[in-house]
Design a protein around this motif. Structure first.
Motif, mmCIF file in Angstrom:
data_model
loop_
_atom_site.group_PDB
_atom_site.id
_atom_site.type_symbol
_atom_site.label_atom_id
_atom_site.label_comp_id
_atom_site.label_asym_id
_atom_site.label_seq_id
_atom_site.Cartn_x
_atom_site.Cartn_y
_atom_site.Cartn_z
ATOM 1 N N GLU A 128 57.334 15.227 -57.218
ATOM 2 C CA GLU A 128 56.404 15.164 -56.091
ATOM 3 C C GLU A 128 54.985 14.902 -56.574
ATOM 4 O O GLU A 128 54.264 14.075 -56.008
ATOM 5 N N LEU A 129 54.588 15.568 -57.650
ATOM 6 C CA LEU A 129 53.245 15.374 -58.180
ATOM 7 C C LEU A 129 53.058 13.945 -58.686
ATOM 8 O O LEU A 129 52.031 13.311 -58.419
ATOM 9 N N ILE A 130 54.053 13.397 -59.368
ATOM 10 C CA ILE A 130 53.969 12.019 -59.875
ATOM 11 C C ILE A 130 53.856 11.038 -58.708
ATOM 12 O O ILE A 130 53.042 10.106 -58.741
ATOM 13 N N VAL A 131 54.642 11.237 -57.669
ATOM 14 C CA VAL A 131 54.593 10.332 -56.515
ATOM 15 C C VAL A 131 53.239 10.405 -55.830
ATOM 16 O O VAL A 131 52.632 9.374 -55.513
ATOM 17 N N LEU A 132 52.742 11.619 -55.599
ATOM 18 C CA LEU A 132 51.459 11.761 -54.924
ATOM 19 C C LEU A 132 50.315 11.182 -55.753
ATOM 20 O O LEU A 132 49.395 10.560 -55.216
ATOM 21 N N ARG A 133 50.366 11.366 -57.057
ATOM 22 C CA ARG A 133 49.268 10.927 -57.916
ATOM 23 C C ARG A 133 49.284 9.424 -58.155
ATOM 24 O O ARG A 133 48.263 8.753 -58.033
ATOM 25 N N PHE A 134 50.439 8.880 -58.518
ATOM 26 C CA PHE A 134 50.471 7.496 -58.978
ATOM 27 C C PHE A 134 50.952 6.499 -57.930
ATOM 28 O O PHE A 134 50.582 5.336 -57.992
ATOM 29 N N PHE A 135 51.772 6.920 -56.984
ATOM 30 C CA PHE A 135 52.227 5.992 -55.960
ATOM 31 C C PHE A 135 51.352 6.064 -54.716
ATOM 32 O O PHE A 135 51.038 5.045 -54.120
ATOM 33 N N ASP A 136 50.967 7.292 -54.311
ATOM 34 C CA ASP A 136 50.102 7.430 -53.144
ATOM 35 C C ASP A 136 48.627 7.357 -53.515
ATOM 36 O O ASP A 136 47.787 7.188 -52.647
ATOM 37 N N GLY A 137 48.309 7.540 -54.799
ATOM 38 C CA GLY A 137 46.931 7.412 -55.259
ATOM 39 C C GLY A 137 46.011 8.540 -54.825
ATOM 40 O O GLY A 137 44.806 8.345 -54.723
ATOM 41 N N LEU A 138 46.556 9.726 -54.587
ATOM 42 C CA LEU A 138 45.726 10.855 -54.164
ATOM 43 C C LEU A 138 45.000 11.462 -55.353
ATOM 44 O O LEU A 138 45.541 11.508 -56.461
ATOM 45 N N PRO A 139 43.784 11.954 -55.144
ATOM 46 C CA PRO A 139 43.095 12.673 -56.225
ATOM 47 C C PRO A 139 43.753 14.030 -56.464
ATOM 48 O O PRO A 139 44.430 14.575 -55.580
ATOM 49 N N MET A 140 43.526 14.581 -57.628
ATOM 50 C CA MET A 140 44.187 15.840 -58.000
ATOM 51 C C MET A 140 43.793 16.986 -57.069
ATOM 52 O O MET A 140 44.619 17.860 -56.797
ATOM 53 N N THR A 141 42.573 16.982 -56.550
ATOM 54 C CA THR A 141 42.178 18.086 -55.667
ATOM 55 C C THR A 141 43.001 18.098 -54.382
ATOM 56 O O THR A 141 43.407 19.165 -53.920
ATOM 57 N N ARG A 142 43.280 16.924 -53.823
ATOM 58 C CA ARG A 142 44.108 16.865 -52.602
ATOM 59 C C ARG A 142 45.559 17.210 -52.911
ATOM 60 O O ARG A 142 46.248 17.828 -52.102
ATOM 61 N N ILE A 143 46.035 16.807 -54.091
ATOM 62 C CA ILE A 143 47.406 17.149 -54.498
ATOM 63 C C ILE A 143 47.540 18.659 -54.645
ATOM 64 O O ILE A 143 48.533 19.252 -54.218
ATOM 65 N N GLN A 144 46.529 19.282 -55.253
ATOM 66 C CA GLN A 144 46.562 20.732 -55.438
ATOM 67 C C GLN A 144 46.618 21.450 -54.098
ATOM 68 O O GLN A 144 47.380 22.400 -53.927
ATOM 69 N N LYS A 145 45.830 20.987 -53.126
ATOM 70 C CA LYS A 145 45.861 21.607 -51.799
ATOM 71 C C LYS A 145 47.212 21.409 -51.137
ATOM 72 O O LYS A 145 47.782 22.332 -50.567
ATOM 73 N N LEU A 149 49.023 24.354 -55.573
ATOM 74 C CA LEU A 149 48.906 24.624 -57.002
ATOM 75 C C LEU A 149 47.445 24.859 -57.363
ATOM 76 O O LEU A 149 46.545 24.311 -56.726
ATOM 77 N N GLY A 150 47.234 25.638 -58.410
ATOM 78 C CA GLY A 150 45.893 25.795 -58.944
ATOM 79 C C GLY A 150 45.564 24.629 -59.862
ATOM 80 O O GLY A 150 46.452 23.865 -60.265
ATOM 81 N N PRO A 151 44.287 24.473 -60.225
ATOM 82 C CA PRO A 151 43.907 23.338 -61.071
ATOM 83 C C PRO A 151 44.637 23.304 -62.411
ATOM 84 O O PRO A 151 45.180 22.274 -62.801
ATOM 85 N N SER A 152 44.661 24.419 -63.122
ATOM 86 C CA SER A 152 45.309 24.408 -64.437
ATOM 87 C C SER A 152 46.824 24.213 -64.307
ATOM 88 O O SER A 152 47.450 23.517 -65.108
ATOM 89 N N GLN A 153 47.412 24.800 -63.278
ATOM 90 C CA GLN A 153 48.853 24.659 -63.072
ATOM 91 C C GLN A 153 49.219 23.213 -62.751
ATOM 92 O O GLN A 153 50.208 22.683 -63.267
#
Length: 186
Positions: A128-145, A149-153
Motif C-alpha cells: 500500500e505504501l509503495i502504491v501510494l508513494r510511487f504510483f499515486d505520487g502522494l507525499p509522505m505526510t499524506r501517506i502517513q495520515k 503511521l508515524g514518520p519514522s515508522q
C-alpha cells in the motif's frame, strides 16, 4: 462538511466537468478528491470552520489545485513511461545481447522482469505504501495520515519495501567457477 458537500457538490462537479473534456467519470473522481482536500483544509483550521464571503470562489480554487495536481501527476507518469519504453516497444523490456568478441551467447541478459516479480514477498502495508508513494505520487505526510503511521515508522516500512524490491530485481549470473569449466563451456 456534509452540508458543504451536499450544497456545492454539483457546482464543483460542473466546474471540473467543463475543464476535463466532458469526461463524466474523471470529473466525479476529481470532485471527490477536491472534497477530500477541502476536509483536510477544514481540519487544519481552528474549530474546523472557515468563514467565507464567497464559497463558490474558494471551492473553485480548491478544485483548480486538485486539477493541477492531477495533470502534473499525469505528466510525470507519461514522462516515466516515455523514458522506459522506446517508440517501437509495446511494453516489453529490451534484451541486452552479448555481441562483443569476448562474450558468449549464453551471457545475453533478458529484461523480462515484471512488477509482480518486484513486489513478491511484500506485506500488505508495504504494498500500500509503495502504491501510494510511487504510483499515486502522494507525499509522505499524506501517506502517513492515510495509513495511520508515524514518520519514522513510515520511512522504515518504505526502506524495507525498497530493499525487498531491490533483492527481487537482482540478476544472478550463472558463471563457471573454474577455468576448466569456463574452457569446456566455450
Amino acid at each position: 462538511m456534509a452540508d458543504l458537500f451536499a450544497q456545492y457538490r454539483g457546482f464543483v462537479w460542473g466546474w471540473l466537468y467543463r475543464r476535463v473534456g466532458r469526461d463524466f467519470d474523471l470529473a466525479e473522481d476529481l470532485t471527490m478528491d477536491t472534497f477530500i482536500n477541502v476536509g483536510e483544509a477544514l481540519a487544519r483550521e481552528p474549530g474546523g470552520r472557515i468563514d467565507l464571503d464567497n464559497p463558490h470562489r474558494w471551492l473553485a480554487v480548491q478544485a483548480r489545485w486538485t486539477l493541477s495536481d492531477y495533470y502534473s501527476s499525469q505528466r510525470r507518469n507519461y514522462a516515466k513511461h516515455e523514458r522506459l519504453l522506446g517508440p517501437d516497444e509495446e511494453g516489453a523490456l529490451p534484451d541486452f545481447p552479448a555481441t562483443d568478441e569476448l562474450s558468449c551467447p549464453e551471457e545475453t541478459v533478458t529484461g523480462d522482469l515484471s512488477a509482480l516479480d518486484l513486489v513478491a514477498g511484500l506485506t500488505d502495508t508495504e504494498r500500500e505504501l509503495i502504491v501510494l508513494r510511487f504510483f499515486d505520487g502522494l507525499p509522505m505526510t499524506r501517506i502517513q495520515k492515510r495509513m495511520g503511521l508515524g514518520p519514522s515508522q513510515s520511512y522504515t516500512v518504505l526502506r524495507k519495501a525498497l530493499a525487498t524490491m531491490r533483492a527481487n530485481a537482482a540478476i544472478t549470473w550463472e558463471l563457471p567457477a573454474t577455468v576448466v569449466e569456463l574452457e569446456t563451456a566455450a
